[in-house]
Motif scaffolding. Structure first.
Motif, PDB file in Angstrom:
ATOM      1  N   LYS A 167       0.829  -1.215   0.000  1.00 20.24           N
ATOM      2  CA  LYS A 167       0.000   0.000   0.000  1.00 20.24           C
ATOM      3  C   LYS A 167       0.859   1.260   0.000  1.00 20.24           C
ATOM      4  O   LYS A 167       0.529   2.245  -0.662  1.00 20.24           O
ATOM      5  CB  LYS A 167      -0.958  -0.009   1.194  1.00 20.24           C
ATOM      6  CG  LYS A 167      -2.067  -1.030   1.053  1.00 20.24           C
ATOM      7  CD  LYS A 167      -2.893  -1.144   2.313  1.00 20.24           C
ATOM      8  CE  LYS A 167      -4.067  -0.211   2.314  1.00 20.24           C
ATOM      9  NZ  LYS A 167      -5.014  -0.507   3.434  1.00 20.24           N
ATOM     10  N   THR A 168       1.967   1.215   0.732  1.00 22.27           N
ATOM     11  CA  THR A 168       2.869   2.367   0.731  1.00 22.27           C
ATOM     12  C   THR A 168       3.431   2.595  -0.665  1.00 22.27           C
ATOM     13  O   THR A 168       3.454   3.735  -1.169  1.00 22.27           O
ATOM     14  CB  THR A 168       4.012   2.156   1.736  1.00 22.27           C
ATOM     15  OG1 THR A 168       3.471   1.988   3.044  1.00 22.27           O
ATOM     16  CG2 THR A 168       4.965   3.343   1.726  1.00 22.27           C
TER      17      THR A 168
ATOM     18  N   GLN B 294       2.599   8.259   5.984  1.00 13.31           N
ATOM     19  CA  GLN B 294       1.848   9.287   6.707  1.00 13.31           C
ATOM     20  C   GLN B 294       0.470   9.500   6.085  1.00 13.31           C
ATOM     21  O   GLN B 294      -0.527   9.653   6.799  1.00 13.31           O
ATOM     22  CB  GLN B 294       2.642  10.590   6.711  1.00 13.31           C
ATOM     23  CG  GLN B 294       3.925  10.533   7.530  1.00 13.31           C
ATOM     24  CD  GLN B 294       4.799  11.760   7.337  1.00 13.31           C
ATOM     25  OE1 GLN B 294       4.505  12.642   6.520  1.00 13.31           O
ATOM     26  NE2 GLN B 294       5.900  11.824   8.094  1.00 13.31           N
ATOM     27  N   ARG B 295       0.431   9.502   4.771  1.00 13.03           N
ATOM     28  CA  ARG B 295      -0.863   9.660   4.088  1.00 13.03           C
ATOM     29  C   ARG B 295      -1.796   8.495   4.413  1.00 13.03           C
ATOM     30  O   ARG B 295      -2.993   8.692   4.639  1.00 13.03           O
ATOM     31  CB  ARG B 295      -0.646   9.745   2.571  1.00 13.03           C
ATOM     32  CG  ARG B 295      -0.077  11.060   2.079  1.00 13.03           C
ATOM     33  CD  ARG B 295       0.176  10.982   0.572  1.00 13.03           C
ATOM     34  NE  ARG B 295       0.617  12.224  -0.010  1.00 13.03           N
ATOM     35  CZ  ARG B 295      -0.033  12.899  -0.983  1.00 13.03           C
ATOM     36  NH1 ARG B 295      -1.173  12.422  -1.459  1.00 13.03           N
ATOM     37  NH2 ARG B 295       0.455  14.021  -1.478  1.00 13.03           N
ATOM     38  N   LEU B 296      -1.244   7.285   4.421  1.00  9.77           N
ATOM     39  CA  LEU B 296      -2.061   6.117   4.740  1.00  9.77           C
ATOM     40  C   LEU B 296      -2.564   6.173   6.175  1.00  9.77           C
ATOM     41  O   LEU B 296      -3.733   5.854   6.455  1.00  9.77           O
ATOM     42  CB  LEU B 296      -1.257   4.834   4.518  1.00  9.77           C
ATOM     43  CG  LEU B 296      -1.121   4.371   3.073  1.00  9.77           C
ATOM     44  CD1 LEU B 296      -0.067   3.279   2.953  1.00  9.77           C
ATOM     45  CD2 LEU B 296      -2.465   3.868   2.536  1.00  9.77           C
TER      46      LEU B 296
ATOM     47  N   VAL C 207      -8.126   7.573  -0.655  1.00  7.49           N
ATOM     48  CA  VAL C 207      -8.153   8.799   0.155  1.00  7.49           C
ATOM     49  C   VAL C 207      -6.738   9.311   0.372  1.00  7.49           C
ATOM     50  O   VAL C 207      -6.491  10.514   0.341  1.00  7.49           O
ATOM     51  CB  VAL C 207      -8.853   8.512   1.507  1.00  7.49           C
ATOM     52  CG1 VAL C 207      -8.828   9.752   2.406  1.00  7.49           C
ATOM     53  CG2 VAL C 207     -10.288   8.056   1.287  1.00  7.49           C
ATOM     54  N   ALA C 208      -5.797   8.381   0.608  1.00  5.13           N
ATOM     55  CA  ALA C 208      -4.407   8.786   0.824  1.00  5.13           C
ATOM     56  C   ALA C 208      -3.828   9.468  -0.403  1.00  5.13           C
ATOM     57  O   ALA C 208      -3.105  10.472  -0.293  1.00  5.13           O
ATOM     58  CB  ALA C 208      -3.569   7.554   1.194  1.00  5.13           C
TER      59      ALA C 208
ATOM     60  N   PRO D  22       7.632  10.220  -1.550  1.00  6.31           N
ATOM     61  CA  PRO D  22       8.561   9.249  -0.949  1.00  6.31           C
ATOM     62  C   PRO D  22       7.836   8.335   0.033  1.00  6.31           C
ATOM     63  O   PRO D  22       6.725   8.648   0.492  1.00  6.31           O
ATOM     64  CB  PRO D  22       9.582  10.134  -0.225  1.00  6.31           C
ATOM     65  CG  PRO D  22       8.838  11.391   0.075  1.00  6.31           C
ATOM     66  CD  PRO D  22       7.892  11.587  -1.078  1.00  6.31           C
ATOM     67  N   PRO D  23       8.446   7.199   0.385  1.00  4.90           N
ATOM     68  CA  PRO D  23       7.795   6.220   1.262  1.00  4.90           C
ATOM     69  C   PRO D  23       7.302   6.798   2.584  1.00  4.90           C
ATOM     70  O   PRO D  23       6.186   6.467   3.029  1.00  4.90           O
ATOM     71  CB  PRO D  23       8.880   5.165   1.472  1.00  4.90           C
ATOM     72  CG  PRO D  23       9.696   5.227   0.221  1.00  4.90           C
ATOM     73  CD  PRO D  23       9.728   6.677  -0.145  1.00  4.90           C
TER      74      PRO D  23
END
Length: 303
Positions: free
Chosen positions: A268-269, A285-287, A296-297, A279-280
């Motif tokens: 997912k990342t 953080q978005r996830l 959504v992320a 970047p990862p």
């Protein structure tokens, strides 16, 4: 001799099916056609309860999101179907063990060999439901809608404040009063009278698969129709991670494999990184901010 004596019938699944009266007098191919014709009626019967099932999905997703659990309770074929559904969620969606719990009357031994009397033990059902709380959802599965084990479990779960559900093949199920929602799938008489491993079990599998899959979708454990939370526990599945990234992004294998490696194998990342060009660490953080929902992320919106 008259054959018109009255027969006590306690559930629709135990009635004699007029379409299969001669099943023991036909060829194997014709017997299979008779069975197949009966099986073909099950999806339509399940479709009739989908609005009720949707409510169960909504409540279950909400409770799991808040830290609750989903419990299944069943005996015999019903219990085995529940165990299979719960077990398969772990590798398919990386669901932690213990979030969806299947309680089978008689325990592990009863999975492969019948344990006499357990389905008639309401106290055993209540004992198996002792860990159910008001934060949980409890689903009883009983083709006849009257199994004492399930009655005991639903009674205890209801007393604990859980949201209760009954899955049966009896629209007039005696245990319906113990459930907030009764999914009474009208599968009618079995091809072999009383053999609920046939249509009733097929209906149970469709209902439980639908429930658990729709809940996983609601919890963000898919992106589109891709298993982006799949646990890569073997070489085949590790290869599938790159394939999923390629399907989701329309990119070639090289960039997808590189993104996966840079994300320490976190599918997912890697997907968020590729879709949002980040970047990862930002992807993680978005996830986290999106509750694990890739769409959504990527959009950068909070959950």
């Amino acid at each position: 001799m008259s054959t018109s004596r009255s027969v006590r019938v306690t559930a629709p699944t135990e009635r004699r099916n007029p379409r299969t009266l001669r099943i023991d007098q036909v060829t194997p191919l014709e017997a299979l056609r008779l069975l197949n014709a009966e099986d073909a009626t099950v999806p339509g019967a399940v479709a009739a309860v989908l609005p009720l099932l949707a409510r169960v999905v909504e409540v279950t997703a909400e409770r799991l999101r808040a830290g609750g659990r989903l419990h299944y309770f069943g005996a015999g074929t019903s219990g085995r179907t529940a165990v299979m559904d719960a077990a398969e969620l772990i590798p398919t969606f990386s669901l932690p063990p213990g979030v969806v719990v299947a309680h089978h009357a008689g325990g592990p031994q009863a999975l492969v060999q019948p344990v006499e009397g357990t389905e008639d033990d309401d106290a055993l059902g209540a004992a198996d439901a002792a860990g159910v709380t008001a934060a949980d959802v409890a689903v009883g599965i009983a083709a006849s809608g009257r199994t004492p084990y399930v009655a005991g479990a639903l009674t205890a779960a209801r007393a604990a404040g859980a949201f209760t559900v009954l899955v049966s093949s009896n629209p007039e199920a005696p245990l319906a009063h113990l459930a907030d929602v009764h999914l009474g799938v009208d599968t009618g008489p079995e091809a072999i009278a009383g053999s609920t491993r046939l249509k009733a079990a097929t209906a149970q599998k469709l209902v439980l698969n639908g429930l658990s899959t729709a809940v996983m979708v609601a919890l963000g454990r898919t992106y589109s129709n891709l298993m982006v939370d799949v646990a890569a526990s073997n070489e085949k599945l590790r290869g599938r991670l790159v394939t999923i990234l390629m399907a989701a992004t329309d990119l070639e294998e090289g960039p997808c494999a590189a993104a996966l490696a840079a994300s320490d194998g976190e599918l997912k990342t890697a997907l968020v990184c590729l879709l949002a060009d980040c970047p990862p660490e930002e992807g993680r953080q978005r996830l986290a901010a999106s509750g694990g929902r890739v769409g959504v992320a990527v959009a950068g919106q909070p959950a």
